[in-house]
Design an enzyme around this catalytic site. Structure first.
Site, PDB file in Angstrom:
ATOM      1  N   PHE A 167       0.850  -1.192   0.000  1.00 14.51           N
ATOM      2  CA  PHE A 167       0.000   0.000   0.000  1.00 14.51           C
ATOM      3  C   PHE A 167       0.884   1.239   0.000  1.00 14.51           C
ATOM      4  O   PHE A 167       1.738   1.405   0.866  1.00 14.51           O
ATOM      5  CB  PHE A 167      -0.916  -0.006   1.230  1.00 14.51           C
ATOM      6  CG  PHE A 167      -1.731   1.241   1.362  1.00 14.51           C
ATOM      7  CD1 PHE A 167      -2.810   1.476   0.505  1.00 14.51           C
ATOM      8  CD2 PHE A 167      -1.431   2.197   2.320  1.00 14.51           C
ATOM      9  CE1 PHE A 167      -3.558   2.633   0.618  1.00 14.51           C
ATOM     10  CE2 PHE A 167      -2.177   3.363   2.429  1.00 14.51           C
ATOM     11  CZ  PHE A 167      -3.240   3.575   1.575  1.00 14.51           C
ATOM     12  N   VAL A 199      -5.834  12.418 -23.736  1.00 14.64           N
ATOM     13  CA  VAL A 199      -6.528  13.699 -23.581  1.00 14.64           C
ATOM     14  C   VAL A 199      -5.523  14.804 -23.236  1.00 14.64           C
ATOM     15  O   VAL A 199      -5.579  15.903 -23.776  1.00 14.64           O
ATOM     16  CB  VAL A 199      -7.599  13.601 -22.479  1.00 14.64           C
ATOM     17  CG1 VAL A 199      -8.288  14.939 -22.260  1.00 14.64           C
ATOM     18  CG2 VAL A 199      -8.627  12.525 -22.814  1.00 14.64           C
ATOM     19  N   ARG A 216      -2.142   4.890 -27.241  1.00 13.31           N
ATOM     20  CA  ARG A 216      -2.945   5.832 -28.027  1.00 13.31           C
ATOM     21  C   ARG A 216      -2.537   7.248 -27.650  1.00 13.31           C
ATOM     22  O   ARG A 216      -1.745   7.437 -26.743  1.00 13.31           O
ATOM     23  CB  ARG A 216      -4.427   5.647 -27.695  1.00 13.31           C
ATOM     24  CG  ARG A 216      -4.663   5.784 -26.203  1.00 13.31           C
ATOM     25  CD  ARG A 216      -6.114   5.785 -25.819  1.00 13.31           C
ATOM     26  NE  ARG A 216      -6.294   5.444 -24.427  1.00 13.31           N
ATOM     27  CZ  ARG A 216      -6.177   6.271 -23.405  1.00 13.31           C
ATOM     28  NH1 ARG A 216      -5.848   7.528 -23.613  1.00 13.31           N
ATOM     29  NH2 ARG A 216      -6.353   5.876 -22.170  1.00 13.31           N
TER      30      ARG A 216
END
Lengths: 449, 156
Positions: free
Chosen positions: A200, A293, A290
């Site tokens: 964690f 944004v 890809r």
């Protein structure tokens, strides 16, 4: 060389691809749904092909319909943008069967990065650090794993997603009870009891590296920080990642290039990492095969047109840039202007922009398909536009962001612009280097106000 | 299809030209578009904003989805449950599943009577009033407008 480019997307990214393609003298054909037939990108494209009715499963996500439209348009290449079919291996195969080039990596890269466990394996093969941990089929396995990684640990369902079934365990004595619960929940939620034990990371930052590869060579274009997220959706992105120790930054960049080379990757990609803000350790998460944004922040600091690079590489060219040619300067920040009401639990706010006055001027870039009178249909995601600012230093960029958000006026729809103005004024954001817990803490102080 | 229109790059260039002059505002109208670029204040380095629209403004609005169902008046004695958002109305939580409610069901204010999917988000529709479902007006999986009555309930 690409001569006829079919754009299989909509909104601001369709317009973004159109602009570069036009500049390069490429004929553009935009695939549109019925809802987007009169959109700004449709008006600016050289040609338009209908791909289907408004709902995206029948249009932008319909592999057969999009491939048929690209064939009908006599396209020699397809740019998929982001989302929709951009990382769909079946789409890639269908295009190649039709003799059409996908502006994106080879299908082998799409498949290698297709699911998180597979990506983790490939990352390890390429020598990248991954979050310590591993799969556990029995409670004994889980205990052994937890002892290797050290406490606290996170228990996750192998088949899970979206935070479901995740449990944090701080002490060894709590482990066996928690494992039983996690396995039962995983079985109930996903029909698969297998769990995954992972270290964690209390204070984690989401840092990613932009890469370009041509199947032989690979270079990086520096880091982006996307730690400001709400429910795993990015809100604010910046380049370079602020206040990162030099050794960490160099390690991230070298790791990203190593993976790109290992995959013999072709095109633009993003390698995502979790950076432990307390120790500077970093771990590979996944690679997005890809355009993203948030690519404009990298364009702002490097001066490289990433869509142009994608088109050149897809057209068969070798990389024309060298690592030494990439000399980032200044700092860039992007905020996503979504048609959502941040004061009403981010409720979507589709409709018509009665007025859309976007900021402009030196160091300000706006990527949007929404002008005054523009329509945000209810069928697709809520991104209306992106505001990108660039300054000589991060402080300059923050000041420019604050001024630009003050100049932005959208009427007729609720947007996230007022939220961004509050984030831009938050002392923790102004100081820089926040971790992924920032947004929840910020939202809590907003509510208390 | 392609029209000679203003591109974002054209606008950026116009702003860059203006930024080096004492002018603080420009309005341009051609057959295709209207553009206004304006400086917000007098100060050196004051931010600019740009606003533009198609001259035929309405053409863009033609892309707005037409409502699939007709908006109806609510009969005397009944309460309409309006769609909270424009989107796709679903009567059941999943394809093939039992609908949330059917005619004759008793509901409370909190009862979920349907879902409106907007921008990939599922928004529950609550009855908003306690009573009996008299009619379900909107067909399953059809576009609805915000405020359009989805159900009629006889309040109790």
């Amino acid at each position: 060389m690409i001569r006829r480019l079919f754009i299989a997307n909509r909104g601001e990214i369709a317009l973004r691809v159109l602009r570069t393609a036009k500049r390069l003298g490429i004929t553009t054909i935009l695939g549109v749904s019925e809802a987007d037939a009169a959109s700004l990108p449709a008006r600016l494209a050289d040609e338009v092909q209908l791909v289907g009715p408004a709902p995206s499963p029948l249009s932008y996500l319909n592999v057969d319909a999009v491939v048929a439209a690209a064939i009908a348009a006599k396209a020699d290449a397809v740019h998929p943008g982001y989302g929709f079919l951009s990382e769909n291996a079946g789409f890639s195969r269908a295009l190649s069967a039709a003799g059409i080039t996908l502006v994106g990596p080879d299908v082998s890269s799409l498949e290698a990065m297709g699911d998180k466990l597979m990506a983790r394996q490939v990352g390890q093969q390429a020598g990248l650090p991954v979050v310590p941990g591993g799969e556990a089929a029995t409670p004994q396995d889980a205990l052994a794993r937890a002892r290797e990684t050290g406490f606290p640990v996170l228990l996750k369902a192998v088949s899970g997603g979206g935070g479901k079934g995740m449990k944090r365990v701080d002490r060894e004595e709590d482990l066996s009870a928690m494992i039983a619960m996690a396995m039962a929940e995983a079985q109930a939620s996903f029909g698969d009891p297998r769990i995954y034990v992972e270290r964690f990371v209390a204070s984690g930052r989401h840092v990613e590296v932009q890469v370009l590869g041509d199947g032989h060579d690979a270079i990086h274009l520096g880091t982006r920080d996307c730690s400001i997220q709400r429910r795993f959706q990015k809100l604010v992105e910046e380049a370079p990642a602020p206040l990162l120790p030099d050794a960490t930054r160099a390690g991230l960049e070298a790791s990203a290039v190593a993976l790109t080379r290992h995959l013999r990757y072709r095109g633009a990609g993003t390698v995502e990492f979790l950076v432990d803000a307390d120790t500077g350790d970093f771990f590979f998460l996944e690679m997005n095969a890809r355009i993203q944004v948030e690519h404009p922040v990298t364009e702002a600091i490097t001066g490289v047109d990433l869509i142009e690079q994608q088109l050149l590489i897809a057209g068969g060219a070798r990389l024309s840039l060298t690592q030494g040619a990439i000399q980032p300067h200044g700092h860039a920040i992007e905020v996503r202007i979504n048609a959502e009401d941040a004061d009403a639990d981010f409720r979507p706010s589709p409709g018509t922009a009665r007025r859309a006055a976007w900021p402009a001027g030196p160091g300000v870039r706006v990527d949007t398909h929404i002008a005054t009178g523009g329509v945000v249909p209810p069928y697709y995601d809520s991104l209306m536009g992106k505001l990108i600012v660039h300054g000589a230093t991060r402080a300059d960029a923050v000041a420019r962001l604050q001024a630009a958000l003050g100049a932005l006026q959208i009427e007729g729809l609720a947007t996230t612009a007022p939220l961004h103005a509050r984030i831009a004024a938050d002392p923790r954001f102004v100081a820089g280097g926040v971790d992924t817990r920032f947004f929840d803490a910020f939202a809590a102080t907003q509510e208390a106000r | 299809m392609s029209e000679t229109l203003l591109t974002p790059d054209d606008v950026a260039e116009i702003v860059a030209i203006l930024d080096g002059t004492p002018y603080g505002r420009i309005d341009i109208a051609t057959r295709a578009f209207r553009l206004r670029v304006e400086r917000d204040g007098e100060a050196e380095g004051a931010p600019w904003h740009q606003e533009w629209a198609f001259a035929d403004g309405g053409a863009a609005a033609a892309a707005a989805p037409a409502p699939a169902a007709v908006v109806q008046d609510v009969p005397e004695g009944l309460t309409g449950v309006p769609a909270p958002l424009p989107g796709t109305f679903y009567r059941a939580p999943a394809p093939g599943a039992a609908p949330f409610v059917t005619e004759g069901d008793t509901v409370t204010e909190e009862t979920v009577v349907g879902i409106v999917e907007t921008m990939k988000l599922m928004n529950p529709v609550h009855a908003g009033v306690a009573g009996v479902v008299v009619a379900i007006l909107a067909p399953n999986a059809m576009m609805v407008e915000a405020g359009q009555p989805l159900l009629h309930i006889r309040a109790e």
